[in-house]
Design a protein around this motif. Sequence first.
Motif, PDB file in Angstrom:
ATOM      1  N   ASP A  15       0.876  -1.167   0.000  1.00 18.45           N
ATOM      2  CA  ASP A  15       0.000   0.000   0.000  1.00 18.45           C
ATOM      3  C   ASP A  15       0.913   1.215   0.000  1.00 18.45           C
ATOM      4  O   ASP A  15       1.635   1.464   0.960  1.00 18.45           O
ATOM      5  N   VAL A  16       0.893   1.966  -1.080  1.00 18.88           N
ATOM      6  CA  VAL A  16       1.777   3.128  -1.177  1.00 18.88           C
ATOM      7  C   VAL A  16       1.108   4.393  -0.667  1.00 18.88           C
ATOM      8  O   VAL A  16       1.620   5.493  -0.862  1.00 18.88           O
ATOM      9  N   GLY A  17      -0.023   4.219  -0.004  1.00 16.98           N
ATOM     10  CA  GLY A  17      -0.689   5.358   0.624  1.00 16.98           C
ATOM     11  C   GLY A  17      -1.077   6.430  -0.355  1.00 16.98           C
ATOM     12  O   GLY A  17      -1.548   6.146  -1.446  1.00 16.98           O
ATOM     13  N   PRO A  18      -0.855   7.685   0.016  1.00 14.84           N
ATOM     14  CA  PRO A  18      -1.304   8.792  -0.839  1.00 14.84           C
ATOM     15  C   PRO A  18      -0.395   9.047  -2.044  1.00 14.84           C
ATOM     16  O   PRO A  18      -0.658   9.952  -2.824  1.00 14.84           O
ATOM     17  N   VAL A  19       0.655   8.265  -2.222  1.00 13.80           N
ATOM     18  CA  VAL A  19       1.576   8.506  -3.328  1.00 13.80           C
ATOM     19  C   VAL A  19       0.894   8.282  -4.675  1.00 13.80           C
ATOM     20  O   VAL A  19       1.076   9.043  -5.617  1.00 13.80           O
ATOM     21  N   TYR A  20       0.089   7.247  -4.788  1.00 15.35           N
ATOM     22  CA  TYR A  20      -0.594   6.951  -6.050  1.00 15.35           C
ATOM     23  C   TYR A  20      -2.019   6.541  -5.731  1.00 15.35           C
ATOM     24  O   TYR A  20      -2.249   5.526  -5.081  1.00 15.35           O
ATOM     25  N   LEU A  21      -2.976   7.318  -6.183  1.00 14.24           N
ATOM     26  CA  LEU A  21      -4.372   7.061  -5.845  1.00 14.24           C
ATOM     27  C   LEU A  21      -5.230   6.706  -7.055  1.00 14.24           C
ATOM     28  O   LEU A  21      -6.436   6.589  -6.937  1.00 14.24           O
ATOM     29  N   ASN A  22      -4.646   6.549  -8.198  1.00 18.43           N
ATOM     30  CA  ASN A  22      -5.422   6.352  -9.420  1.00 18.43           C
ATOM     31  C   ASN A  22      -5.484   4.894  -9.857  1.00 18.43           C
ATOM     32  O   ASN A  22      -5.277   4.571 -11.015  1.00 18.43           O
ATOM     33  N   TYR A  23      -5.770   4.003  -8.932  1.00 22.32           N
ATOM     34  CA  TYR A  23      -5.936   2.601  -9.280  1.00 22.32           C
ATOM     35  C   TYR A  23      -7.286   2.402  -9.942  1.00 22.32           C
ATOM     36  O   TYR A  23      -8.268   3.072  -9.593  1.00 22.32           O
ATOM     37  N   ALA A  24      -7.352   1.459 -10.833  1.00 21.62           N
ATOM     38  CA  ALA A  24      -8.647   1.080 -11.384  1.00 21.62           C
ATOM     39  C   ALA A  24      -9.482   0.496 -10.251  1.00 21.62           C
ATOM     40  O   ALA A  24      -8.961  -0.154  -9.349  1.00 21.62           O
ATOM     41  N   ARG A  25     -10.776   0.706 -10.285  1.00 17.20           N
ATOM     42  CA  ARG A  25     -11.650   0.234  -9.212  1.00 17.20           C
ATOM     43  C   ARG A  25     -11.525  -1.288  -9.043  1.00 17.20           C
ATOM     44  O   ARG A  25     -11.528  -1.795  -7.931  1.00 17.20           O
ATOM     45  N   PHE A  26     -11.405  -2.006 -10.135  1.00 19.57           N
ATOM     46  CA  PHE A  26     -11.251  -3.461 -10.088  1.00 19.57           C
ATOM     47  C   PHE A  26     -10.038  -3.861  -9.241  1.00 19.57           C
ATOM     48  O   PHE A  26     -10.121  -4.711  -8.369  1.00 19.57           O
ATOM     49  N   ILE A  27      -8.917  -3.218  -9.493  1.00 20.59           N
ATOM     50  CA  ILE A  27      -7.681  -3.521  -8.758  1.00 20.59           C
ATOM     51  C   ILE A  27      -7.845  -3.181  -7.283  1.00 20.59           C
ATOM     52  O   ILE A  27      -7.441  -3.935  -6.403  1.00 20.59           O
ATOM     53  N   GLU A  28      -8.442  -2.032  -7.008  1.00 22.20           N
ATOM     54  CA  GLU A  28      -8.640  -1.629  -5.616  1.00 22.20           C
ATOM     55  C   GLU A  28      -9.569  -2.602  -4.882  1.00 22.20           C
ATOM     56  O   GLU A  28      -9.336  -2.945  -3.725  1.00 22.20           O
ATOM     57  N   GLN A  29     -10.616  -3.058  -5.545  1.00 25.30           N
ATOM     58  CA  GLN A  29     -11.539  -3.997  -4.910  1.00 25.30           C
ATOM     59  C   GLN A  29     -10.847  -5.311  -4.572  1.00 25.30           C
ATOM     60  O   GLN A  29     -11.077  -5.886  -3.509  1.00 25.30           O
ATOM     61  N   ILE A  30     -10.001  -5.778  -5.452  1.00 27.17           N
ATOM     62  CA  ILE A  30      -9.269  -7.022  -5.174  1.00 27.17           C
ATOM     63  C   ILE A  30      -8.298  -6.796  -4.018  1.00 27.17           C
ATOM     64  O   ILE A  30      -8.250  -7.574  -3.068  1.00 27.17           O
ATOM     65  N   TYR A  31      -7.523  -5.720  -4.111  1.00 26.26           N
ATOM     66  CA  TYR A  31      -6.514  -5.431  -3.103  1.00 26.26           C
ATOM     67  C   TYR A  31      -7.123  -5.277  -1.717  1.00 26.26           C
ATOM     68  O   TYR A  31      -6.580  -5.750  -0.728  1.00 26.26           O
ATOM     69  N   LYS A  32      -8.279  -4.628  -1.643  1.00 25.51           N
ATOM     70  CA  LYS A  32      -8.915  -4.383  -0.351  1.00 25.51           C
ATOM     71  C   LYS A  32      -9.892  -5.485   0.058  1.00 25.51           C
ATOM     72  O   LYS A  32     -10.601  -5.337   1.043  1.00 25.51           O
ATOM     73  N   TRP A  33      -9.932  -6.571  -0.695  1.00 26.97           N
ATOM     74  CA  TRP A  33     -10.824  -7.699  -0.406  1.00 26.97           C
ATOM     75  C   TRP A  33     -12.281  -7.256  -0.319  1.00 26.97           C
ATOM     76  O   TRP A  33     -13.038  -7.703   0.539  1.00 26.97           O
ATOM     77  N   GLN A  34     -12.668  -6.361  -1.199  1.00 27.68           N
ATOM     78  CA  GLN A  34     -14.048  -5.899  -1.263  1.00 27.68           C
ATOM     79  C   GLN A  34     -14.835  -6.784  -2.234  1.00 27.68           C
ATOM     80  O   GLN A  34     -14.254  -7.520  -3.024  1.00 27.68           O
ATOM     81  N   ASP A  35     -16.154  -6.673  -2.179  1.00 24.82           N
ATOM     82  CA  ASP A  35     -16.959  -7.350  -3.194  1.00 24.82           C
ATOM     83  C   ASP A  35     -16.582  -6.762  -4.545  1.00 24.82           C
ATOM     84  O   ASP A  35     -16.515  -5.541  -4.707  1.00 24.82           O
ATOM     85  N   ILE A  36     -16.341  -7.631  -5.508  1.00 22.00           N
ATOM     86  CA  ILE A  36     -15.889  -7.167  -6.818  1.00 22.00           C
ATOM     87  C   ILE A  36     -17.110  -6.879  -7.685  1.00 22.00           C
ATOM     88  O   ILE A  36     -17.876  -7.786  -8.026  1.00 22.00           O
ATOM     89  N   THR A  37     -17.285  -5.606  -8.007  1.00 18.73           N
ATOM     90  CA  THR A  37     -18.392  -5.186  -8.860  1.00 18.73           C
ATOM     91  C   THR A  37     -17.910  -4.831 -10.259  1.00 18.73           C
ATOM     92  O   THR A  37     -18.707  -4.700 -11.173  1.00 18.73           O
ATOM     93  N   GLU A  38     -16.622  -4.644 -10.398  1.00 21.24           N
ATOM     94  CA  GLU A  38     -16.031  -4.308 -11.697  1.00 21.24           C
ATOM     95  C   GLU A  38     -15.484  -5.588 -12.332  1.00 21.24           C
ATOM     96  O   GLU A  38     -15.332  -6.611 -11.683  1.00 21.24           O
ATOM     97  N   THR A  39     -15.159  -5.510 -13.588  1.00 25.14           N
ATOM     98  CA  THR A  39     -14.579  -6.665 -14.262  1.00 25.14           C
ATOM     99  C   THR A  39     -13.448  -6.205 -15.165  1.00 25.14           C
ATOM    100  O   THR A  39     -13.311  -5.020 -15.453  1.00 25.14           O
ATOM    101  N   SER A  40     -12.656  -7.153 -15.569  1.00 23.18           N
ATOM    102  CA  SER A  40     -11.575  -6.890 -16.523  1.00 23.18           C
ATOM    103  C   SER A  40     -11.242  -8.213 -17.190  1.00 23.18           C
ATOM    104  O   SER A  40     -11.839  -9.247 -16.879  1.00 23.18           O
ATOM    105  N   ASN A  41     -10.296  -8.199 -18.077  1.00 22.19           N
ATOM    106  CA  ASN A  41      -9.892  -9.441 -18.740  1.00 22.19           C
ATOM    107  C   ASN A  41      -9.354 -10.463 -17.751  1.00 22.19           C
ATOM    108  O   ASN A  41      -9.346 -11.655 -18.034  1.00 22.19           O
ATOM    109  N   ASP A  42      -8.867 -10.018 -16.608  1.00 21.12           N
ATOM    110  CA  ASP A  42      -8.329 -10.907 -15.585  1.00 21.12           C
ATOM    111  C   ASP A  42      -9.277 -11.052 -14.403  1.00 21.12           C
ATOM    112  O   ASP A  42      -8.854 -11.417 -13.315  1.00 21.12           O
ATOM    113  N   GLY A  43     -10.546 -10.771 -14.590  1.00 23.21           N
ATOM    114  CA  GLY A  43     -11.514 -10.824 -13.504  1.00 23.21           C
ATOM    115  C   GLY A  43     -11.836 -12.241 -13.064  1.00 23.21           C
ATOM    116  O   GLY A  43     -11.595 -13.208 -13.787  1.00 23.21           O
TER     117      GLY A  43
END
Length: 181
Positions: A15-43
């Motif tokens: 977690d790089v904190g406030p250094v980089y905040l522009n993650y795709a929602r899909f990536i953030e949902q996976i990283y934070k173990w949230q329910d995944i509502t987004e999709t991608s080719n690697d979903g």
Amino acid sequence: AYVMVAELSSDNVDDVGPVYLNYARFIEQIYKWQDITETSNDGIDRIWGACYGAIANANAALQAIDEQGNPASLKAQRGEALLARAYNHWILVNMFAQNYSKKYSTTDLGVTYMTKGETTLNPKYERNTVQEVYDFIKKDIEEGLPLINDASYANSSVAKYHFNRAAAYTFASRVALFMED
């Protein structure tokens, strides 16, 4: 590919904190173990579909080989189909079920282990336990491993996409490692 989802949901990500905040929602949902509502080719939906698609292909190959009378000329292909079926079930059970545990796997729900091609519309399946899935995986590996022949794809331009003996034994050892065996 399951690698991105597995890596992002593991301890291998910082977690790089406030250094980089522009993650795709899909990536953030996976990283934070949230329910995944987004999709991608690697979903995760693509992982599920691709694995069961590969399993269907392996089962179709096994059925075709059986219909041919299981000739010796197709031994290597039979071995590879068995290993491909085992490998894809292994990915599924490790992505969508509890980790293997000698103590709990006989009751933990795993995934459905498909051993034949689908012939009906909208069938209903029961989930196997994690232990049952691993038992099927071991059975397919033990039957398929001796059939693998490195020479069967030696002159092929797609040899790197097939199970050779080294890859087959590596997969078998990884399954044994996961089973603490």
